[in-house]
Design a protein around this motif. Structure first.
Motif, PDB file in Angstrom:
ATOM      1  N   MET A   1      -9.663  -2.171  -4.036  1.00  0.00           N
ATOM      2  CA  MET A   1      -9.184  -2.538  -2.704  1.00  0.00           C
ATOM      3  C   MET A   1      -8.222  -1.462  -2.179  1.00  0.00           C
ATOM      4  O   MET A   1      -7.546  -0.783  -2.952  1.00  0.00           O
ATOM      5  CB  MET A   1      -8.453  -3.883  -2.755  1.00  0.00           C
ATOM      6  N   ASN A   2      -8.138  -1.364  -0.874  1.00  0.00           N
ATOM      7  CA  ASN A   2      -7.272  -0.353  -0.269  1.00  0.00           C
ATOM      8  C   ASN A   2      -5.810  -0.496  -0.680  1.00  0.00           C
ATOM      9  O   ASN A   2      -5.086   0.483  -0.792  1.00  0.00           O
ATOM     10  CB  ASN A   2      -7.368  -0.418   1.259  1.00  0.00           C
TER      11      ASN A   2
ATOM     12  N   LEU B   1      -8.340  -6.720  -8.614  1.00  0.00           N
ATOM     13  CA  LEU B   1      -7.209  -6.865  -9.525  1.00  0.00           C
ATOM     14  C   LEU B   1      -6.064  -7.625  -8.885  1.00  0.00           C
ATOM     15  O   LEU B   1      -5.443  -8.492  -9.513  1.00  0.00           O
ATOM     16  CB  LEU B   1      -6.709  -5.481  -9.967  1.00  0.00           C
ATOM     17  N   TYR B   2      -5.764  -7.309  -7.621  1.00  0.00           N
ATOM     18  CA  TYR B   2      -4.578  -7.865  -6.973  1.00  0.00           C
ATOM     19  C   TYR B   2      -4.891  -8.690  -5.732  1.00  0.00           C
ATOM     20  O   TYR B   2      -4.002  -9.373  -5.211  1.00  0.00           O
ATOM     21  CB  TYR B   2      -3.624  -6.719  -6.591  1.00  0.00           C
ATOM     22  N   PHE B   3      -6.130  -8.618  -5.252  1.00  0.00           N
ATOM     23  CA  PHE B   3      -6.521  -9.325  -4.034  1.00  0.00           C
ATOM     24  C   PHE B   3      -7.856 -10.027  -4.240  1.00  0.00           C
ATOM     25  O   PHE B   3      -8.713  -9.545  -5.002  1.00  0.00           O
ATOM     26  CB  PHE B   3      -6.648  -8.341  -2.861  1.00  0.00           C
TER      27      PHE B   3
ATOM     28  N   ILE C   1      -0.435   0.126  -3.876  1.00  0.00           N
ATOM     29  CA  ILE C   1       0.825  -0.493  -3.462  1.00  0.00           C
ATOM     30  C   ILE C   1       1.100  -1.726  -4.311  1.00  0.00           C
ATOM     31  O   ILE C   1       2.211  -1.918  -4.833  1.00  0.00           O
ATOM     32  CB  ILE C   1       0.780  -0.868  -1.970  1.00  0.00           C
ATOM     33  N   ALA C   2       0.085  -2.562  -4.478  1.00  0.00           N
ATOM     34  CA  ALA C   2       0.254  -3.795  -5.256  1.00  0.00           C
ATOM     35  C   ALA C   2       0.586  -3.488  -6.713  1.00  0.00           C
ATOM     36  O   ALA C   2       1.461  -4.131  -7.308  1.00  0.00           O
ATOM     37  CB  ALA C   2      -1.017  -4.642  -5.162  1.00  0.00           C
TER      38      ALA C   2
ATOM     39  N   ILE D   1      -9.173   5.335  -6.721  1.00  0.00           N
ATOM     40  CA  ILE D   1     -10.447   5.402  -6.004  1.00  0.00           C
ATOM     41  C   ILE D   1     -10.443   4.584  -4.722  1.00  0.00           C
ATOM     42  O   ILE D   1     -10.871   5.042  -3.660  1.00  0.00           O
ATOM     43  CB  ILE D   1     -11.607   4.976  -6.931  1.00  0.00           C
ATOM     44  N   GLY D   2      -9.992   3.345  -4.795  1.00  0.00           N
ATOM     45  CA  GLY D   2     -10.056   2.482  -3.626  1.00  0.00           C
ATOM     46  C   GLY D   2      -9.389   3.067  -2.395  1.00  0.00           C
ATOM     47  O   GLY D   2      -9.921   3.010  -1.290  1.00  0.00           O
ATOM     48  N   SER D   3      -8.202   3.664  -2.584  1.00  0.00           N
ATOM     49  CA  SER D   3      -7.475   4.217  -1.440  1.00  0.00           C
ATOM     50  C   SER D   3      -7.964   5.608  -1.062  1.00  0.00           C
ATOM     51  O   SER D   3      -8.076   5.934   0.122  1.00  0.00           O
ATOM     52  CB  SER D   3      -5.967   4.257  -1.734  1.00  0.00           C
ATOM     53  N   PHE D   4      -8.296   6.445  -2.048  1.00  0.00           N
ATOM     54  CA  PHE D   4      -8.708   7.817  -1.753  1.00  0.00           C
ATOM     55  C   PHE D   4     -10.073   7.882  -1.067  1.00  0.00           C
ATOM     56  O   PHE D   4     -10.258   8.635  -0.115  1.00  0.00           O
ATOM     57  CB  PHE D   4      -8.738   8.641  -3.042  1.00  0.00           C
TER      58      PHE D   4
END
Length: 402
Positions: free
Chosen positions: A362-363, A193-195, A367-368, A83-86
């Motif tokens: 997050m965007n 989650l990662y940032f 990747i993370a 969701i974050g990136s799409f």
């Protein structure tokens, strides 16, 4: 609902009447074809077609469709992990005006996750993934263990695994699920989650160190089978009782009873995760690509799928936990589930869903996540130290995510 399974691309026409050509196509992944087949005849003004692909290929195809501006369905199903990136890629119709009068009926944290950086609604939640522990009852109470004692903490859960090992029973198919559960369900308020809120990487924090330590303890202790999830060996593990537990979203029930291990009915139960953690494991969204030929008809289908009535259909048919909170008072939530040896598990899932703290997408999440999973693989399979693996992952994240 995160569920990559073996499936070739298949178009499933679910026409209410053969005299009309399809005017709405929904692109998605299993087991949503089962739900669409159930509800399509109740939307007679439209002819619905579903293009089904496995989880990974579906999202890869959608990424290409959005980038090229062609090839996507009128409605698309999206796993929460994307969701974050799409949503922020700019390829979806703004649904704010369609959805604003309804949003209050859905889990607020899920609604927020479907918004873009501009605050507008581009995707709407169709199901949630309350995070739970599935366990084999024949390896739990039937062997004299108390699920409440086992799930008191992560240490007590691993101690249970050590006792099972003495009986030649694996605790879990793959230790990586333990790490994933820990880092997903121990997020500090305001963090992703990662940032963190400022976009700084968190993957060398204590949360990830502890997650990796737990998984490594399970692997080093011979308590997992190192079986990759969503593979034939993993499915066989469920059918043959090779492992005692599996962390997942509530939706795993639909797969277990519908196709993965239907003959194991009565051998399963479900509980909170160790330490009584609340969190989400999966969940799905619906969106309309800007390239859709008929936005109005596409919204009709979405509105149909997120209605209280059809949310319950999906819940009963494929165990897709409803995003519509009005369903939680339905009598079916207190019905025993035969597959779970009569356990009234839906009430537990509702309790978890109502206590989940929002985690902002997050965007750079995709990747993370890929880099963190690669780091975990190096720790579990290649002997790389936890500190080095996480530092290397963070260095790559900083280079690739701006």
């Amino acid at each position: 609902m995160k569920m990559p399974i073996k499936a070739s691309i298949a178009a499933i026409t679910l026409a209410a009447s053969a005299s009309f050509s399809a005017d709405i196509r929904i692109d998605g992944f299993p087991d949503y074809d089962s739900q669409i087949a159930e509800i399509a005849p109740t939307l007679p003004q439209h002819n619905i077609e579903m293009l089904k692909n496995n989880h990974g290929d579906h999202h890869n195809k959608l990424k290409t469709n959005l980038a090229t501006g062609t090839g996507a369905g009128d409605v698309v199903l999206i796993d929460v992990g994307f969701i974050g990136s799409f949503v922020n890629a700019g390829g979806f119709v703004d649904l704010t005006d369609f959805y604003k009068s309804k949003a209050g009926n859905y889990a607020s944290y899920a609604v927020e996750a479907g918004k873009g950086n501009d605050g507008n609604q581009y995707a709407v939640p169709v199901d949630l993934g309350p995070g739970v522990m599935y366990f084999r009852r024949d390896y739990m109470e039937d062997m004299g263990f108390d699920i409440n004692d086992v799930m008191t903490s992560w240490d007590s859960y691993l101690a249970y695994g050590q006792k099972l090992k003495e009986k030649d029973i694996l605790l879990i198919g793959n230790a990586s699920a333990i790490a994933s559960a820990y880092w997903r369900f121990n997020v500090a308020e305001g963090d992703g989650l990662y940032f963190d809120a400022d976009g700084n990487s968190l993957v060398t924090s204590e949360r990830f160190m502890r997650a990796f330590e737990l998984a490594k303890a399970v692997r080093d202790g011979g308590m997992d089978g190192n079986i990759s999830e969503w593979t034939e060996d993993w499915y066989a593990g469920f059918r043959e009782g090779k492992f005692a537990t599996q962390m997942s979203g509530a939706w795993l029930l639909g797969h277990l009873q519908n196709w993965m291990a239907p003959d194991t009915s009565g051998k399963w139960g479900v509980s909170n995760l160790p330490g009584g953690l609340y969190g989400t494991w999966g969940g799905s969204y619906l969106a309309i690509p800007k390239q859709a030929k008929n936005v109005s008809a596409a919204w009709d289908l979405i509105e149909h799928m997120i209605s209280e009535e059809n949310q319950l259909v999906g819940f009963k048919k494929i165990a897709a936990f409803p995003a519509h909170t009005g369903t939680y008072n339905d009598a079916s939530f207190d019905e025993p589930i035969e597959f779970l040896r009569g356990q009234k598990a839906r009430r537990l899932w509702a309790e978890i869903a109502e206590n989940i703290t929002p985690v902002a997408p997050m965007n750079g999440d995709l990747i993370a996540e890929s880099l963190v999973n690669d780091a975990l693989d190096k720790v579990l399979n290649d002997g790389v130290s936890i500190e080095k693996a996480l530092k290397d992952a963070e260095r790559q994240i900083k280079r690739r995510v701006r």
